[in-house]
Design a protein around this motif. Sequence first.
Motif, mmCIF file in Angstrom:
data_model
loop_
_atom_site.group_PDB
_atom_site.id
_atom_site.type_symbol
_atom_site.label_atom_id
_atom_site.label_comp_id
_atom_site.label_asym_id
_atom_site.label_seq_id
_atom_site.Cartn_x
_atom_site.Cartn_y
_atom_site.Cartn_z
ATOM 1 N N ILE A 21 35.923 25.227 -9.799
ATOM 2 C CA ILE A 21 35.428 25.978 -11.033
ATOM 3 C C ILE A 21 37.163 26.026 -11.768
ATOM 4 O O ILE A 21 38.099 26.021 -10.901
ATOM 5 C CB ILE A 21 35.171 27.437 -10.854
ATOM 6 C CG1 ILE A 21 35.828 28.234 -10.183
ATOM 7 C CG2 ILE A 21 33.660 27.376 -10.281
ATOM 8 C CD1 ILE A 21 35.487 29.847 -9.846
ATOM 9 N N CYS A 22 37.198 25.953 -12.945
ATOM 10 C CA CYS A 22 38.235 26.247 -13.705
ATOM 11 C C CYS A 22 38.523 27.399 -14.560
ATOM 12 O O CYS A 22 37.572 27.661 -15.318
ATOM 13 C CB CYS A 22 38.419 24.890 -14.712
ATOM 14 S SG CYS A 22 39.874 24.867 -15.713
ATOM 15 N N ASP A 29 42.215 29.478 0.476
ATOM 16 C CA ASP A 29 42.706 30.733 -0.147
ATOM 17 C C ASP A 29 41.734 31.438 -1.154
ATOM 18 O O ASP A 29 41.990 32.605 -1.300
ATOM 19 C CB ASP A 29 43.943 30.293 -0.730
ATOM 20 C CG ASP A 29 45.204 29.822 0.299
ATOM 21 O OD1 ASP A 29 45.181 29.983 1.304
ATOM 22 O OD2 ASP A 29 45.917 29.182 -0.410
ATOM 23 N N PHE A 30 40.836 30.848 -1.578
ATOM 24 C CA PHE A 30 39.812 31.298 -2.300
ATOM 25 C C PHE A 30 38.443 31.207 -1.898
ATOM 26 O O PHE A 30 37.491 30.872 -2.670
ATOM 27 C CB PHE A 30 40.032 30.797 -3.780
ATOM 28 C CG PHE A 30 41.340 31.189 -4.370
ATOM 29 C CD1 PHE A 30 41.482 32.288 -4.927
ATOM 30 C CD2 PHE A 30 42.519 30.410 -4.216
ATOM 31 C CE1 PHE A 30 42.727 32.827 -5.266
ATOM 32 C CE2 PHE A 30 43.541 30.765 -4.710
ATOM 33 C CZ PHE A 30 43.878 31.796 -5.082
ATOM 34 N N ASP A 31 38.003 31.673 -0.828
ATOM 35 C CA ASP A 31 36.972 31.993 -0.150
ATOM 36 C C ASP A 31 36.014 30.425 -0.187
ATOM 37 O O ASP A 31 34.707 30.439 -0.268
ATOM 38 C CB ASP A 31 35.964 32.935 -0.962
ATOM 39 C CG ASP A 31 36.798 34.160 -0.985
ATOM 40 O OD1 ASP A 31 37.100 34.835 0.254
ATOM 41 O OD2 ASP A 31 37.240 34.731 -1.832
ATOM 42 N N GLY A 32 36.662 29.356 0.256
ATOM 43 C CA GLY A 32 36.006 28.192 0.247
ATOM 44 C C GLY A 32 35.748 27.519 -1.272
ATOM 45 O O GLY A 32 35.105 26.452 -1.195
ATOM 46 N N THR A 33 36.427 27.935 -2.138
ATOM 47 C CA THR A 33 36.288 27.479 -3.628
ATOM 48 C C THR A 33 37.458 26.966 -4.075
ATOM 49 O O THR A 33 38.509 27.410 -4.140
ATOM 50 C CB THR A 33 35.595 28.376 -4.406
ATOM 51 O OG1 THR A 33 34.448 29.138 -4.130
ATOM 52 C CG2 THR A 33 35.537 27.739 -5.940
ATOM 53 N N LEU A 34 37.239 25.440 -4.283
ATOM 54 C CA LEU A 34 38.709 24.930 -5.145
ATOM 55 C C LEU A 34 38.725 25.581 -6.437
ATOM 56 O O LEU A 34 37.743 25.309 -7.351
ATOM 57 C CB LEU A 34 38.524 23.253 -5.148
ATOM 58 C CG LEU A 34 39.541 22.587 -5.753
ATOM 59 C CD1 LEU A 34 40.798 22.591 -4.927
ATOM 60 C CD2 LEU A 34 39.095 20.992 -6.123
ATOM 61 N N ILE A 35 40.055 25.987 -6.847
ATOM 62 C CA ILE A 35 40.141 26.495 -8.131
ATOM 63 C C ILE A 35 41.301 25.692 -8.924
ATOM 64 O O ILE A 35 42.064 25.257 -8.469
ATOM 65 C CB ILE A 35 40.656 28.139 -8.166
ATOM 66 C CG1 ILE A 35 39.808 28.847 -7.156
ATOM 67 C CG2 ILE A 35 40.982 28.413 -9.416
ATOM 68 C CD1 ILE A 35 38.706 29.419 -7.892
ATOM 69 N N GLU A 36 40.846 25.257 -10.216
ATOM 70 C CA GLU A 36 41.761 24.633 -10.949
ATOM 71 C C GLU A 36 42.108 25.849 -12.168
ATOM 72 O O GLU A 36 41.211 26.573 -12.677
ATOM 73 C CB GLU A 36 40.960 23.553 -11.960
ATOM 74 C CG GLU A 36 41.671 22.834 -12.813
ATOM 75 C CD GLU A 36 40.806 21.909 -13.578
ATOM 76 O OE1 GLU A 36 41.659 20.943 -14.165
ATOM 77 O OE2 GLU A 36 39.571 21.910 -13.429
ATOM 78 N N LEU A 37 43.385 25.618 -12.308
ATOM 79 C CA LEU A 37 43.809 26.544 -13.539
ATOM 80 C C LEU A 37 44.240 25.515 -14.509
ATOM 81 O O LEU A 37 44.937 24.554 -14.479
ATOM 82 C CB LEU A 37 45.286 27.332 -13.069
ATOM 83 C CG LEU A 37 44.788 28.338 -11.913
ATOM 84 C CD1 LEU A 37 46.164 28.872 -11.500
ATOM 85 C CD2 LEU A 37 43.896 29.257 -12.280
#
Length: 136
Positions: A80-81, A123-131
């Motif tokens: 998610i971004c 670091d985010f509950d198993g979710t890849l985060i895009e900024l």
Amino acid sequence: MIGRLNHIAIAVPDLAAASAKYRDLLGAKVGQPQALPEHGVTVVFVDTGNTKVELLEPLGEASPIAAFLAKNPAGGMHHICFEVPDIAAAAATLTQGGARVLGDGTPKTGAHGNPVLFLHPKDFDGTLIELEQVPA
């Protein structure tokens, strides 16, 4: 720190077939494929009005999406971004807080022509985060 949800990315084994489903079955406005060699993907954006869905297909065998699809052959949610006003400040705050920025920490240019960074999913509950830094 984070702003609006920019997009949800879904890895797909066949970009043309996935695009057709969103366009023909869901009636969505579907963009044209865009190759992003720096990221190892070809993307298509689906406009949902209030955000976007990004369909990702591997661009070459070294693509990180190829590895994802090897584990999930039917595809699935990849990341998610979120939008941020200042990606360098966001990265500094996150790393000071113990979050890990993937790669060497240097933003790359994303599909919208803006700087992007990815944060480690552990670091985010198993979710890849895009900024994604967006203009103010």
